[in-house]
Design an enzyme around this catalytic site. Structure first.
Site, mmCIF file in Angstrom:
data_model
loop_
_atom_site.group_PDB
_atom_site.id
_atom_site.type_symbol
_atom_site.label_atom_id
_atom_site.label_comp_id
_atom_site.label_asym_id
_atom_site.label_seq_id
_atom_site.Cartn_x
_atom_site.Cartn_y
_atom_site.Cartn_z
ATOM 1 N N LYS A 162 0.776 -1.192 -0.082
ATOM 2 C CA LYS A 162 0.012 0.099 -0.182
ATOM 3 C C LYS A 162 1.010 1.165 0.171
ATOM 4 C CE LYS A 162 -4.650 0.721 0.434
ATOM 5 N NZ LYS A 162 -5.449 -0.481 0.011
HETATM 6 N N1 GLU Z 1 -7.253 -0.293 -3.732
HETATM 7 C C1 GLU Z 1 -7.680 -1.535 -3.844
HETATM 8 C C2 GLU Z 1 -7.937 -2.434 -2.493
HETATM 9 O O1 GLU Z 1 -7.750 -2.012 -1.484
HETATM 10 C C3 GLU Z 1 -7.338 -2.296 -4.984
HETATM 11 C C4 GLU Z 1 -5.921 -2.920 -4.883
HETATM 12 C C5 GLU Z 1 -5.266 -3.449 -6.299
HETATM 13 O O2 GLU Z 1 -6.020 -3.246 -7.316
HETATM 14 O O3 GLU Z 1 -4.104 -3.570 -6.174
HETATM 15 O O4 GLU Z 1 -8.041 -3.720 -2.609
#
Ligand code: GLU
Length: 412
Positions: free
Chosen positions: A105
């Site tokens: 993240k």
């Molecule tokens: N931000 C989204 C999540 O929390 C998608 C993450 C992604 O597609 O890599 O799952």
């Protein structure tokens, strides 16, 4: 009332899964430690020529099962601890859905709404260039999250590609389709929330056709969930955005076209209610699809919904979770309910690697089958081990990462 931080909550959930799985203290050490953390300063020249400094992060929590994967969040309140917690959740989410990824993240502590389009672009490009050494299609693949969208992904892809000297579409997912984005990625998280809702209703013996749903949030997740739920025959009775909630709209399409034109939810026929009233409506399903900590020790006891489907990441505090469980509410946890986004991100990455775009039907069929498999595994684990769905989902994800650690062994 004290609410634990997202970081403490995520660690406590991991500790519990490690104990429930009977894993060792060595396993706890390897699983509870984020592998790579980068904090960067991101300077931005505002349109008025003033220079401001923002804090940026990228946390690669795990790369054991493949390159790390996870969104980039622009939000004034994000900090390193929250980013670690969200990267940890991505790790279990990818393992639970059996995607060949670790978890990551990132983000910038900024309110994207205060930026002009040009400022947003400069900030995104500079952030990308600061984290450039640790991202890449084989290393770590960012995607949109709160406060970012396909425009940001296009700028990130371009910045990376210009530095590489050739086009690298697979460095990010959630891109515009013309740049190698996947059909169905925009709606994927909402589609997955709707599939989870339909299955949870089935388990509770409620006919999805005519079932009532309240959705907190009308953004990338909430809006698309509402569209998909309506297409499945459910009745979306309330939605909210940062300015409050409304009931009484005819259908989601009409509310959305009003929203696009007027930038508010006050379509003809609607009535205003408070956010707290939305959470406590007498509906079959409540979908928190906004920020973390929406359902707390204070708000949980008055929730009348029989099912809570977590569209957002970490929308329920441990106190809130305990009350929902006591009251017999079925909680479909975030790492399962909102996994549609990263599942279709995986399809996008595969398509980029193969230079071969799929059609909408292929995306839809594969999303449904991956999500349904995870759903049934969680259902079975919860029944067999007599644990909550959240505990079952964490046990499945954590066990797969632990097994991968064991098979790879410890170097040197
Ligand atoms: N931000 C989204 C999540 O929390 C998608 C993450 C992604 O597609 O890599 O799952």
């Amino acid at each position: 009332m004290t609410t634990e931080s997202a970081f403490e909550t995520a660690r406590a959930q991991l500790r519990k899964a490690v104990d429930q799985l009977g894993l060792s203290e060595n396993d706890w050490q390897t699983l509870s430690t984020p592998r790579r953390i980068l904090e960067v300063a991101v300077p931005l020249r505002r349109d008025n020529d003033k220079v401001e400094m923002y804090k940026g992060f990228r946390v690669q929590y795990s790369t054991t099962r493949g390159p790390s994967k996870g969104g980039v969040r622009f939000h004034p309140q994000i900090d390193l601890e929250e980013t670690i917690a969200l990267a940890m959740l991505m790790t279990w989410k990818c393992a639970l859905t059996n995607l060949p990824f670790g978890g990551a993240k990132g983000g910038i502590a900024v309110d994207a709404q205060t930026l002009s389009e040009r400022e947003n672009e400069r900030l995104t490009r500079r952030y990308t260039s600061e984290i450039l050494p640790i991202i890449g299609p084989e290393r770590d693949i960012p995607a949109p999250d709160i406060g970012t969208d396909e425009r940001n992904m296009a700028w990130m892809m371009d910045t990376y590609s210009v530095n590489a000297g050739f086009s690298v579409p697979g460095v990010v997912t959630g891109k515009p389709i013309v740049l190698g984005g996947s059909i169905g990625r925009n709606s994927a998280t909402g589609d997955g929330v709707a599939i989870s809702t339909r299955e949870a209703l089935r388990i509770r013996g409620i006919d999805p056709v005519g079932a009532t749903v309240a959705i907190q949030g009308f953004g990338k997740v909430g809006y698309w969930a509402a569209v998909a739920l309506e297409a499945m025959g459910m009745k979306v009775v309330a939605v909210s955005d940062v300015n409050g909630a409304v009931i009484g709209f005819k259908n989601v399409a009409e509310l959305w076209s009003h929203f696009l034109e007027h930038k508010n939810l006050d379509a003809p026929g609607t009535d205003r209610i408070t956010n707290s009233e939305l959470l406590h409506l007498d509906v079959d399903v409540l979908i928190p699809a906004a920020l973390s900590d929406a359902i707390t020790g204070q708000t949980a006891s008055k929730i009348k919904a029989k099912i809570v489907v977590e569209g957002a990441n970490a929308p329920t505090t441990p106190e809130g979770d305990a009350i929902l469980n006591q009251n017999g509410v079925l909680v479909v946890p975030d790492i399962l309910a909102n996994s549609g986004g990263v599942i279709v991100s995986y399809f996008e990455w595969v398509q980029d690697k193969q230079n071969y775009p799929w059609n909408a039907e292929e995306v839809k069929t594969n999303l449904n089958s991956i999500l349904m498999k995870a759903f049934h595994e969680v259902e079975q684990m919860a029944t067999n081990r007599k644990v909550t769905w959240r505990e079952a989902a964490h046990m499945l994800g954590v066990a797969r990462v632990a097994q991968a650690h064991k098979l790879r062994g410890l170097y040197p």
